[in-house]
Design an enzyme around this catalytic site. Structure first.
Site, short mmCIF file in Angstrom:
data_model
loop_
_atom_site.label_atom_id
_atom_site.label_comp_id
_atom_site.label_asym_id
_atom_site.label_seq_id
_atom_site.Cartn_x
_atom_site.Cartn_y
_atom_site.Cartn_z
N LYS A 46 56.81 34.93 44.71
CA LYS A 46 55.61 35.29 45.47
C LYS A 46 54.55 34.21 45.27
O LYS A 46 53.89 34.14 44.23
CB LYS A 46 55.02 36.64 45.04
CG LYS A 46 54.02 37.12 46.10
CD LYS A 46 53.02 38.13 45.60
CE LYS A 46 51.76 37.54 45.05
NZ LYS A 46 50.96 36.73 45.97
N GLU A 51 50.72 31.72 32.27
CA GLU A 51 49.86 30.53 32.13
C GLU A 51 48.55 30.86 32.82
O GLU A 51 48.51 31.02 34.03
CB GLU A 51 50.55 29.31 32.73
CG GLU A 51 50.04 27.99 32.16
CD GLU A 51 48.89 27.38 32.94
OE1 GLU A 51 47.79 28.00 32.98
OE2 GLU A 51 49.11 26.30 33.51
N CYS A 82 44.34 23.70 36.08
CA CYS A 82 44.24 24.54 34.86
C CYS A 82 43.87 23.70 33.64
O CYS A 82 43.22 24.19 32.73
CB CYS A 82 45.53 25.31 34.63
SG CYS A 82 47.00 24.30 34.66
N GLU A 125 35.82 29.61 32.60
CA GLU A 125 36.48 28.62 33.47
C GLU A 125 35.83 28.70 34.85
O GLU A 125 35.81 29.77 35.46
CB GLU A 125 37.96 28.98 33.56
CG GLU A 125 38.79 27.97 34.32
CD GLU A 125 40.25 28.39 34.47
OE1 GLU A 125 40.50 29.56 34.82
OE2 GLU A 125 41.13 27.56 34.24
O1 TXE Z 1 43.85 34.04 40.92
P1 TXE Z 1 44.84 35.22 40.71
P2 TXE Z 1 42.65 33.83 41.92
C1 TXE Z 1 41.93 31.02 37.66
C2 TXE Z 1 40.64 30.36 38.10
C3 TXE Z 1 40.25 31.18 39.30
C4 TXE Z 1 40.70 32.55 38.88
C5 TXE Z 1 40.93 33.52 40.00
O2 TXE Z 1 39.67 30.48 37.10
O3 TXE Z 1 38.88 31.14 39.54
O4 TXE Z 1 41.90 32.33 38.20
O5 TXE Z 1 41.73 32.92 41.00
C6 TXE Z 1 48.64 37.08 42.41
N1 TXE Z 1 49.76 41.57 40.22
N2 TXE Z 1 43.13 30.33 38.12
O6 TXE Z 1 41.95 35.10 42.22
O7 TXE Z 1 44.32 36.53 41.17
C7 TXE Z 1 47.98 36.44 43.59
O8 TXE Z 1 48.43 37.04 44.79
C8 TXE Z 1 50.55 40.53 40.50
C9 TXE Z 1 43.80 29.55 37.13
O9 TXE Z 1 43.14 33.06 43.07
O10 TXE Z 1 45.28 35.09 39.32
C10 TXE Z 1 48.42 35.00 43.42
O11 TXE Z 1 49.76 34.84 43.86
N3 TXE Z 1 50.11 39.40 41.09
C11 TXE Z 1 45.13 29.16 37.57
C12 TXE Z 1 48.39 34.82 41.91
O12 TXE Z 1 48.43 36.14 41.37
C13 TXE Z 1 48.82 39.34 41.42
C14 TXE Z 1 45.40 28.89 38.98
C15 TXE Z 1 47.17 34.11 41.36
O13 TXE Z 1 46.03 34.83 41.73
C16 TXE Z 1 47.94 40.40 41.15
C17 TXE Z 1 44.64 29.75 39.86
C18 TXE Z 1 48.46 41.55 40.52
N4 TXE Z 1 47.71 42.61 40.21
C19 TXE Z 1 43.52 30.41 39.42
N5 TXE Z 1 46.71 40.03 41.57
C20 TXE Z 1 45.94 28.33 36.62
N6 TXE Z 1 46.38 28.92 35.51
O14 TXE Z 1 46.21 27.19 36.89
C21 TXE Z 1 46.81 38.80 42.09
N7 TXE Z 1 48.09 38.37 42.00
#
Ligand code: TXE
Length: 499
Positions: free
Chosen positions: A176, A251, A285, A386
């Site tokens: 996904k 991660e 990240c 972050e």
């Molecule tokens: O991330 P989400 P978002 C951090 C960064 C950013 C914050 C939020 O600080 O501002 O996260 O970003 C899926 N069950 N990073 O809202 O929600 C979602 O559909 C299962 C760091 O975009 O974490 C997507 O595929 N899955 C980071 C994925 O999770 C769920 C990179 C990431 O979304 C879910 C990106 C749930 N309940 C953001 N809710 C890094 N580590 O590099 C959402 N998703």
């Protein structure tokens, strides 16, 4: 734009069960890029069933490691063939420059090649128990069905860190990607199908975390969840997965200290600090957004970074002159803007950026100027949180011990860097920092062969390297007695009988 069948379940491309769609819009100018199916709970459950059935039927687990490794090598070849097309679509989804998307594709291919090679040489091991009649073997078996959930910043690269080892291990999976950046995952699944991945092994679900995330992370038919994304979502996933004690690999980003001592090669340190903070507009990240500078060089270093930040040219995927692109979405830019406003309210001093660019051609996109916040203190939220945007916070230190203490004063632990010409000090600081990757006199490089992941709230488990494969494997101990004998533990006489 026509509706397309872009979910992949049990080897079939299909629409969402309720024929729902999501519009994918360009972060550069808000234009419509694509319209893709928005999966429902029903679709997610069907994808889980598909993966479960293929796994339990042994459709892929019956292959040897070397056969699966060969398949992963073939996938690398096909990715190479389609690299330009995929890079273009990924640059449109993410808003990043096409040159950056091309670099990402090169890395993606290297990841598949690395795991192909590792898989070809994967062996169990024998344990010498000191008895000739005993064979004691450790064999590695796939974990089972894995949900692979990815973010939007490096969509295919993050998927490759999960898909390549999952395939080599023999897992069946549901991929996904982020709902914001689905294109490259669709290409990848097409390639997996073309390469000959058996039916039901690779499934693709496009949709929101809120709707399909829960089943993918809680359904008892799923054995493992590998997730890259934000900390809050990571905690939710950990909770959902705990109900059936799934294996998890998370991660969750970082707030990464970039430490510059006065004896460093300052030209290199300053240049790398700009890259570390503003590459991909800070949506990395491991971004070096927390700058720690020794007091005596603070003014020199910060002035140079401010000057460089102001000169960075923003632009979209096809802008040849652009140096970095927009943020991923309107909501994300709003979040970073709030972060900057709060930082200033907390006492940080705005030295560069902080606003939206004034150029006409950037007005419809989610652009934000490279920003430098000086005079920050460790306890400020802007230092601890972050931002995931183009924002460097600057703190000052006086001693090596203080630099280490500040570098570790964070809930995160993903990566960090130390700049100094003193080799011993570099080693001391690198060992003392509690982060998963430390660069000495460098910032950012990673290798498929080298483990990647975080200490503390940056996550659990590792991607890349041999550990990145072992996440998808269970170790099983098989004990064979070639000369069966009675155990002799309990006496064979029954109660009341004289021994
Ligand atoms: O991330 P989400 P978002 C951090 C960064 C950013 C914050 C939020 O600080 O501002 O996260 O970003 C899926 N069950 N990073 O809202 O929600 C979602 O559909 C299962 C760091 O975009 O974490 C997507 O595929 N899955 C980071 C994925 O999770 C769920 C990179 C990431 O979304 C879910 C990106 C749930 N309940 C953001 N809710 C890094 N580590 O590099 C959402 N998703």
């Amino acid at each position: 734009m026509t509706r397309q069948a872009l979910l992949f379940i049990w080897g079939q491309w299909c629409e969402a069960s309720d024929r729902g769609v999501r519009e994918i819009r360009s972060p550069h100018d808000g234009s419509l890029i694509a319209s893709v199916p928005e999966a429902t709970l029903t679709d997610a459950l069907a994808a889980i069933e598909s993966a479960r059935f293929s796994f339990d039927a042994g459709l892929f687990t019956s292959w040897s490691y070397s056969e699966r490794a060969k398949l992963v090598g073939r996938i690398a070849d096909l990715l190479e063939r389609d690299a330009e097309m995929i890079a273009i679509s990924e640059s449109h989804d993410t808003g990043k420059r096409i040159v950056e998307a091309r670099f990402d594709l090169t890395d993606v291919i290297a990841v598949f090649r690395y795991y192909a090679e590792l898989g070809a040489n994967l062996n169990g091991r024998n344990v010498d128990v000191g008895r000739n009649e005993i064979k004691s073997e450790i064999v590695y078996e796939p974990v089972g069905v894995a949900s692979l959930i990815g973010p939007w910043n490096y969509p295919l690269l993050q998927a490759s860190w999960k898909v390549a080892p999952a395939l080599v291990a023999g897992c069946s999976f549901i991929l996904k990607p982020s709902e914001l950046t689905p294109s490259s995952a669709i290409h990848l699944i097409r390639i997996l199908d073309e390469a000959g991945v058996p039916k039901g092994v690779a499934n693709l679900i496009l949709g929101s975390g809120a709707v399909v995330g829960f089943p993918l992370t809680s359904d008892p038919r799923v054995d493992m969840v590998s997730f890259t994304g934000g900390l809050a979502t990571g905690k939710t996933i950990m909770g959902a997965a705990a109900q059936t004690v799934k294996k998890i690999a998370l991660e969750l980003g970082g707030k990464n200290p970039n430490i510059i001592f006065a004896d460093a090669d300052l030209a290199a340190a300053i240049d790398n600090a700009v890259t570390a903070g503003f590459l991909h507009s800070g949506q990395v990240c491991s971004a070096g957004t927390r700058l720690l500078v020794e007091r005596e060089i603070h003014d020199q270093v910060v002035s140079a970074i401010v000057e460089r930040a102001r000169a960075i040219r923003l632009g979209g995927p096809n802008d040849q002159e652009a140096q970095t692109g927009p943020l991923i979405s309107q909501a994300h830019r709003a979040k970073v803007e709030t972060y900057i406003a709060s930082a200033i309210a907390e006492g940080a001093k705005l030295r560069a950026g902080g606003g939206r660019p004034s150029e006409e051609n950037l007005r419809d996109g989610w652009y934000l100027e490279p920003t430098v916040l000086d005079e920050c203190k460790t306890e400020m939220n802007c230092v601890q949180d972050e931002s995931f945007g183009p924002v460097i916070t600057v703190e000052t230190f006086d001693t090596e011990a203080e630099a280490i203490q500040l570098g570790n004063d964070t809930i995160y632990g993903l990566s960090g860097a130390v700049w100094t010409s003193d080799h011993d000090r570099a080693q001391r600081v690198a060992r003392a920092l509690r982060h998963g990757t430390i660069w000495i006199n460098d910032y950012g490089p990673y290798r498929p062969e080298a483990e990647w992941g975080g200490f503390k709230a940056s996550g659990t488990g590792r991607e890349l390297g041999p550990s990145g494969l072992f996440e998808y494997l269970e170790a099983k101990h098989i004990w064979t007695n070639l000369n069966p004998a009675k155990s002799g533990w309990f006496p064979e006489t029954s109660v009341g009988e004289k021994p």
